[in-house]
Motif scaffolding. Structure first.
Motif, PDB file in Angstrom:
ATOM      1  N   ALA A  56      50.320  86.978  60.845  1.00 32.72           N
ATOM      2  CA  ALA A  56      50.760  85.657  60.389  1.00 32.72           C
ATOM      3  C   ALA A  56      51.711  85.863  59.221  1.00 32.72           C
ATOM      4  O   ALA A  56      51.377  86.559  58.249  1.00 32.72           O
ATOM      5  N   HIS A  57      52.898  85.271  59.313  1.00 30.46           N
ATOM      6  CA  HIS A  57      53.876  85.324  58.230  1.00 30.46           C
ATOM      7  C   HIS A  57      53.783  84.009  57.462  1.00 30.46           C
ATOM      8  O   HIS A  57      54.035  82.932  58.026  1.00 30.46           O
ATOM      9  N   LEU A  58      53.426  84.087  56.193  1.00 30.78           N
ATOM     10  CA  LEU A  58      53.220  82.902  55.364  1.00 30.78           C
ATOM     11  C   LEU A  58      54.318  82.830  54.307  1.00 30.78           C
ATOM     12  O   LEU A  58      54.558  83.809  53.585  1.00 30.78           O
ATOM     13  N   ILE A  59      54.986  81.673  54.240  1.00 34.17           N
ATOM     14  CA  ILE A  59      56.078  81.473  53.277  1.00 34.17           C
ATOM     15  C   ILE A  59      55.592  80.551  52.166  1.00 34.17           C
ATOM     16  O   ILE A  59      55.081  79.453  52.420  1.00 34.17           O
ATOM     17  N   LYS A  60      55.764  81.032  50.957  1.00 33.11           N
ATOM     18  CA  LYS A  60      55.343  80.287  49.773  1.00 33.11           C
ATOM     19  C   LYS A  60      56.451  80.422  48.743  1.00 33.11           C
ATOM     20  O   LYS A  60      56.662  81.496  48.193  1.00 33.11           O
ATOM     21  N   GLY A  61      57.193  79.315  48.521  1.00 32.53           N
ATOM     22  CA  GLY A  61      58.359  79.405  47.651  1.00 32.53           C
ATOM     23  C   GLY A  61      59.407  80.305  48.273  1.00 32.53           C
ATOM     24  O   GLY A  61      59.741  80.169  49.449  1.00 32.53           O
ATOM     25  N   GLN A  62      59.908  81.270  47.496  1.00 35.15           N
ATOM     26  CA  GLN A  62      60.903  82.216  48.013  1.00 35.15           C
ATOM     27  C   GLN A  62      60.285  83.574  48.322  1.00 35.15           C
ATOM     28  O   GLN A  62      60.976  84.596  48.304  1.00 35.15           O
ATOM     29  N   GLN A  63      58.986  83.554  48.637  1.00 39.01           N
ATOM     30  CA  GLN A  63      58.284  84.784  48.987  1.00 39.01           C
ATOM     31  C   GLN A  63      57.653  84.642  50.369  1.00 39.01           C
ATOM     32  O   GLN A  63      57.250  83.550  50.762  1.00 39.01           O
ATOM     33  N   ILE A  64      57.599  85.751  51.114  1.00 37.16           N
ATOM     34  CA  ILE A  64      56.934  85.761  52.409  1.00 37.16           C
ATOM     35  C   ILE A  64      55.860  86.853  52.376  1.00 37.16           C
ATOM     36  O   ILE A  64      56.053  87.926  51.792  1.00 37.16           O
ATOM     37  N   TYR A  65      54.722  86.554  52.978  1.00 37.32           N
ATOM     38  CA  TYR A  65      53.577  87.453  52.992  1.00 37.32           C
ATOM     39  C   TYR A  65      53.145  87.673  54.444  1.00 37.32           C
ATOM     40  O   TYR A  65      53.312  86.792  55.287  1.00 37.32           O
ATOM     41  N   ASP A  66      52.542  88.831  54.707  1.00 36.58           N
ATOM     42  CA  ASP A  66      51.991  89.137  56.028  1.00 36.58           C
ATOM     43  C   ASP A  66      50.472  89.168  55.949  1.00 36.58           C
ATOM     44  O   ASP A  66      49.892  89.724  54.997  1.00 36.58           O
ATOM     45  N   VAL A  67      49.824  88.596  56.970  1.00 34.33           N
ATOM     46  CA  VAL A  67      48.369  88.631  57.070  1.00 34.33           C
ATOM     47  C   VAL A  67      48.003  89.182  58.435  1.00 34.33           C
ATOM     48  O   VAL A  67      48.395  88.611  59.472  1.00 34.33           O
ATOM     49  N   GLU A  68      47.276  90.280  58.466  1.00 37.60           N
ATOM     50  CA  GLU A  68      46.779  90.846  59.717  1.00 37.60           C
ATOM     51  C   GLU A  68      45.585  90.004  60.163  1.00 37.60           C
ATOM     52  O   GLU A  68      44.528  90.000  59.536  1.00 37.60           O
ATOM     53  N   LEU A  69      45.774  89.272  61.272  1.00 44.90           N
ATOM     54  CA  LEU A  69      44.755  88.316  61.696  1.00 44.90           C
ATOM     55  C   LEU A  69      43.537  88.978  62.318  1.00 44.90           C
ATOM     56  O   LEU A  69      42.472  88.358  62.416  1.00 44.90           O
ATOM     57  N   LYS A  70      43.655  90.247  62.751  1.00 52.45           N
ATOM     58  CA  LYS A  70      42.508  90.943  63.314  1.00 52.45           C
ATOM     59  C   LYS A  70      41.629  91.592  62.240  1.00 52.45           C
ATOM     60  O   LYS A  70      40.527  92.063  62.537  1.00 52.45           O
ATOM     61  N   ALA A  71      42.155  91.626  61.022  1.00 52.67           N
ATOM     62  CA  ALA A  71      41.419  92.283  59.943  1.00 52.67           C
ATOM     63  C   ALA A  71      40.302  91.385  59.432  1.00 52.67           C
ATOM     64  O   ALA A  71      40.322  90.160  59.584  1.00 52.67           O
ATOM     65  N   SER A  72      39.321  92.006  58.792  1.00 56.30           N
ATOM     66  CA  SER A  72      38.235  91.269  58.152  1.00 56.30           C
ATOM     67  C   SER A  72      37.778  92.053  56.913  1.00 56.30           C
ATOM     68  O   SER A  72      37.332  93.200  57.043  1.00 56.30           O
ATOM     69  N   PRO A  73      37.925  91.475  55.726  1.00 57.95           N
ATOM     70  CA  PRO A  73      38.504  90.162  55.475  1.00 57.95           C
ATOM     71  C   PRO A  73      40.029  90.209  55.604  1.00 57.95           C
ATOM     72  O   PRO A  73      40.629  91.283  55.512  1.00 57.95           O
ATOM     73  N   ARG A  74      40.611  89.047  55.813  1.00 57.44           N
ATOM     74  CA  ARG A  74      42.066  88.945  55.899  1.00 57.44           C
ATOM     75  C   ARG A  74      42.673  88.940  54.492  1.00 57.44           C
ATOM     76  O   ARG A  74      42.153  88.293  53.587  1.00 57.44           O
ATOM     77  N   VAL A  75      43.793  89.644  54.353  1.00 56.96           N
ATOM     78  CA  VAL A  75      44.440  89.779  53.052  1.00 56.96           C
ATOM     79  C   VAL A  75      45.938  89.553  53.224  1.00 56.96           C
ATOM     80  O   VAL A  75      46.551  90.073  54.171  1.00 56.96           O
TER      81      VAL A  75
END
Length: 426
Positions: free
Chosen positions: A346-365
């Protein structure tokens, strides 16, 4: 001395009371206001002027005009702006991207919100042949007009002002009502009359199609207020930016704006629409971001994420909403989000920054933080087989991959959301 002090106290108290009355006067654009003037700033954001206030963009509260354009009040004790436009002619470098405001007999020129030296000036000095006390004005670059021009409106009198030669040509626009304000947006021309508007040809004044239409349906974020409002037409052709967009595994697209959403079926371009309240009742309205993953819709609102199983109807999962931080390892709110086909990121955009979240991971970071250089703010984003569509305002930009979107240094071709995503003809 006591009398003087008493008088001074009374004067201060009266001034304070007047300022409180002024501050408490709340303008609601959804109540059918007749705007005094409309102009687009250098970032393409429309400013709607009413009295001594301005609405910036298609939603949000009114602000005092003198907070952005202080000299209007200094010179005029601002009652209201008669007309306004942005001079957007690249062949006129001294005035390109300047905003002009007309008040009674005077004109003010601003560049990047700063008053130009020597202004205000009389309208006759800057635009010879154009009358005072105007109703509306709008820029008209060639070839949309024969020459780079400004169209001025006063009652039923129409003036085309040639920017290069300063020649003035009077026109007769028979099929148009008298404009109380006008502006150019996405290469189209709009005449506002009361809280209605008509789209017109700037050369002839001809109005084609079913007009007038309700301005609150297209240029403002207002919930449905009239039985005459066609929410399908409204959402297809609205000028208000999308809040979120996503597509499911079948290729069906979901687009969210305010209280409504559209669903576009893959393959046949059939559009259906509904209220968020009806289909996602736990959300009520106005989502911040949406992405799909494994036949589920992840829907973000403030610092919470809601999870729905895609289907007819969509099923809200027990245990949700959850805190975005707990679910995806990042503080909400989120501006935009997307997942590309066959990926688990999952690519999450917050302001002028983008973050990646591995959806299969636990916990997700949320990790791999990178800056986005091309846009100050992203409204929505969608990833499909052909790449990433990034939506900013009324336009979208196509990138072949997430990497090219993040690392890009030049904007690709600009596309219109209403025309190319939803098939609206205006």
């Amino acid at each position: 001395m006591k009398l003087l002090a008493h008088t001074l106290c009374l004067a201060l108290a009266l001034a304070w009371a007047q300022s409180q009355d002024h501050a408490s006067a709340v303008l609601d654009r959804c109540q059918g206001l007749e705007m005094d003037a409309v102009a687009v700033n250098d970032e393409g954001i429309p400013y709607f002027f009413k009295g001594d206030h301005v609405f910036k963009g298609f939603h949000g509260k009114a602000e005092l005009s003198n907070e952005s354009f202080a000299e209007l009040d200094d010179h005029h004790h601002l009652g209201h702006v008669d007309a306004a436009f942005r001079m957007h002619f690249e062949d006129s470098p001294t005035d390109h991207d300047h905003m002009f405001f007309f008040l009674d007999t005077m004109v003010f020129s601003y560049y990047q919100h700063k008053l130009e030296g020597g202004y205000p000036k009389t309208i006759a000095e800057v635009f010879p042949g154009i009358p005072d006390h105007l109703d509306a004005a709008v820029e008209c670059p060639k070839p949309e007009c024969d020459e780079d021009s400004v169209i001025f409106f006063k009652g039923d009198e129409i003036y085309h002002y040639n920017v290069r030669t300063k020649a003035v040509y009077e026109k007769e626009f028979k099929s148009m009502p008298n404009c109380t304000s006008a502006f150019r947006f996405m290469e189209h021309y709009y005449c506002f009359h009361g809280h209605m508007f008509s789209k017109f040809d700037p050369k002839t004044g001809d109005v084609h199609g079913k007009y007038p239409k309700e301005a609150r349906d297209y240029f403002m974020r207002c919930s449905k207020f009239s039985d005459d409002s066609d929410h399908m037409e409204r959402e297809r052709c609205s000028r208000v930016h999308l809040d979120a967009i996503a597509s499911d595994n079948a290729g069906n697209m979901y687009a969210f704006r305010g209280h409504h959403f559209l669903r576009k079926e893959e393959g046949n371009d059939t559009l259906t629409g509904d209220t968020i309240e009806n289909s996602f009742k736990e959300l009520h309205s106005e989502v911040d971001a949406v992405f799909t993953y494994q036949d589920h819709l992840y829907m973000f609102k403030d610092d919470q994420v809601f999870l729905y199983k895609i289907g007819e109807p969509h099923t809200h999962l027990d245990g949700y909403p959850k805190n975005v931080k707990d679910e995806l390892g990042i503080e909400g709110p989120i501006d935009a989000a997307f997942v590309c086909e066959d990926h688990h990121i999952a690519h999450l955009i917050k302001g002028q920054q983008i973050y990646d979240v591995e959806l299969k991971a636990s916990p997700r970071v949320a990790g791999n933080q990178r800056p986005i250089s091309l846009f100050k703010k992203v409204d929505a984003a969608l990833c499909g087989a052909t790449g990433v569509k990034v939506i900013v305002g009324n336009h979208f930009y196509h990138f072949s991959s997430t990497m090219l979107f993040v690392a890009g240094r030049a904007l690709p071709e600009q596309h219109r959301v209403s025309l190319e995503l939803f098939g609206c003809d205006h």
